[in-house]
Design a protein around this motif. Structure first.
Motif: not given
Lengths: 353, 353
Positions: A27, A95, A121
């Motif tokens: 990410n 997360e 998410n």
């Protein structure tokens, strides 16, 4: 500000989340283009990337002023700094599918977070729709994969082991300037092809073998994923019915993949057709492809997602006859406004080497 | 009962923990010898391994009645079954450094656990002391690694790339019956050796290059880990002081590794000697080796652990001169009653190819 970060901030705002700790390195690479060990903090006003001396120089030379990211060396950060980062945030997201329970507690304590909230998410969902640059990278990874397949058709000879073929895939990708494998290649010959998740063995490739090759590379971090099932010497009659059924469904799925198509229905159509012929589809029909080789959305029996323009997904039906053989055919596919484009373009008819 | 499970049960009992969910696959392999996708439950009276149809047959044929493990197919387990597994447990332990926050919540809910407690690496701590069979596996992995190094000294030629050497390591391990790489090999030549965590590149190996090779394989799941720093053509004068200092400290550490030695002091001794010479040790001096290539104990500046007989650790001092070169020398070492035995045995003097 970096447009991906800006987009994430807007999405967080829409959910009334005032800050976020991003620790999943994939990410972070997506959001700020940095591959290093570090953590990205979105505080009320600032974007802060904390890393260590090994990476500071590289990170600072990669980011530009328009990214609006402050880079900190972990050794310069005091306990008070940590406590101040989120002091004006009512809540902070994390997360929950990446962070371990132990890290979760550590973060809460170190940053003095009172209201630490799950973000479901949020970054992975942003990653589902690819931009032009991402699509170009996936396209290039698929092109190298197609070329590798062509090379393998010349390379594979009776007497070689599955492992030797798997090594050649890796060697070829490196030679062609890919970043490496997208995942451990599957080279499964003869009865080994009956296992969907076979690992390359010392089994020698023989005349009459079926071979399933499931492989892909990375290019600028983006993955490709392709499977072809080929034949050595000749095609055994018993395999033809299964091969034709898998291929028919793989092609039909391509016809049905377009902006607005329902993933659960795509799966059901293939699974039903297999069941009519007394077979079944024992795994998902496909999955998203991007910085991770498996990412959202899954094309399976459970979750319902509508495909959208600029998603990249796989189309990979397979049938596996225990103790006998298996057939899987897979392409990496770009969803377009009017339909889809297969980014892997290798031949799917009977290939006999 | 399987002795490793029995030992874990005794340790849990000593901490008043009445049940445990084990989800880290490496811990499961250690405890019951199974490599599959699944979860191991230690309930009040039973040991239950839950897996799916892909693995059921293999698991059942691997386990014996004396293991005392019930194998369940996940598709046969009802919601009520899940809720009953721990219904007589006051508390249930989990692996807080492996389980994500999201899984933690899922487990609590699915198994109706009221008191879900951290277990502070209880299985990892059990894994620190190796038994005879484990040591034999590590010994064999180290032997294959030594043989690979010997092979590389013949194989490496001016004009090859670092990546080609890395591929040859993998090919050799496969050919020799290892399970594969213990970790991605480091082959760092010339200035690339100045980065402790270099990744093999397309850089061509040239006359006068220093090459750091950090590599290891797995044998029956157990790892080896060795680093040698070698020279192409000749040894540059500027490197000798650093090489001699690293080698001296690597050997001295071997002298100081014995049952009872303090890991923090081991680190300090090397770091101090490096500092006297205006260098520093920028990473740990070593780490445990077993089913994971990095496991407990760390030999570093922070935690203090006393080495014990039948621990297996690395001894790997290194010095890195930015933009110039680096030297690291590493062995995998077995701690014995009276001292230690280096399980990797390759030459550590100047090797010029």
């Amino acid at each position: 500000m970096n447009p991906r970060l800006q987009c994430l901030r807007n999405r967080l705002k829409a959910q009334d989340i005032e800050g976020m700790i991003i620790s999943n390195p994939v990410n972070i690479k997506y959001l700020i283009g940095i591959e290093a060990e570090g953590i990205l903090l979105l505080t009320r006003k600032e974007n802060i990337y904390i890393t260590d001396s090994r990476y500071i120089e590289m990170v600072q030379s990669t980011l530009t002023i328009t990214d609006e990211i402050i880079v900190d060396d972990i050794k310069d950060i005091t306990e008070e700094d940590y406590q101040s980062f989120f002091s004006f945030c009512e809540n902070v997201g994390f997360e929950e599918e990446y962070v371990t329970y132990s890290k979760y507690k550590e973060y809460m304590h170190r940053y003095r977070i009172n209201n630490f909230v799950e973000t479901e998410n949020i970054v992975e969902k942003q990653r589902i729709i690819k931009d032009e640059e991402e699509i170009e990278n996936i396209r290039k990874a698929c092109e190298i994969t197609d070329n590798c397949f062509k090379h393998l058709l010349d390379f594979i000879k009776i007497g070689m082991t599955e492992k030797e073929v798997a090594h050649e895939i890796q060697r070829y990708f490196d030679e062609q300037g890919a970043d490496g494998l997208a995942f451990d290649s599957i080279v499964a010959s003869g009865v080994n092809s009956s296992k969907p998740h076979a690992v390359p063995t010392d089994k020698i490739i023989q005349d009459g073998d079926i071979i399933t090759i499931d492989f892909g590379c990375k290019y600028n971090g983006y993955c490709s994923d392709m499977t072809r099932t080929i034949f050595v010497g000749y095609v055994k009659e018993e395999i033809r019915e299964v091969y034709n059924l898998v291929l028919k469904n793989q092609k039909q799925t391509l016809e049905e993949m377009y902006d607005g198509a329902n993933t659960k229905i795509l799966f059901k159509m293939v699974d039903n057709d297999f069941k009519i012929h007394k077979y079944e589809l024992p795994h998902a029909l496909g999955h998203g492809v991007g910085l991770d080789v498996h990412e959202e959305p899954a094309i399976g029996p459970r979750k319902e997602v509508l495909l959208k323009e600029n998603m990249v997904v796989t189309d990979e039906p397979g049938i596996y006859i225990p103790e006998k053989f298996g057939v899987r055919i897979e392409d990496t596919v770009l969803i377009t406004k009017s339909g889809c484009e297969s980014l892997t373009k290798s031949d799917k008819g009977y290939i006999v080497i």
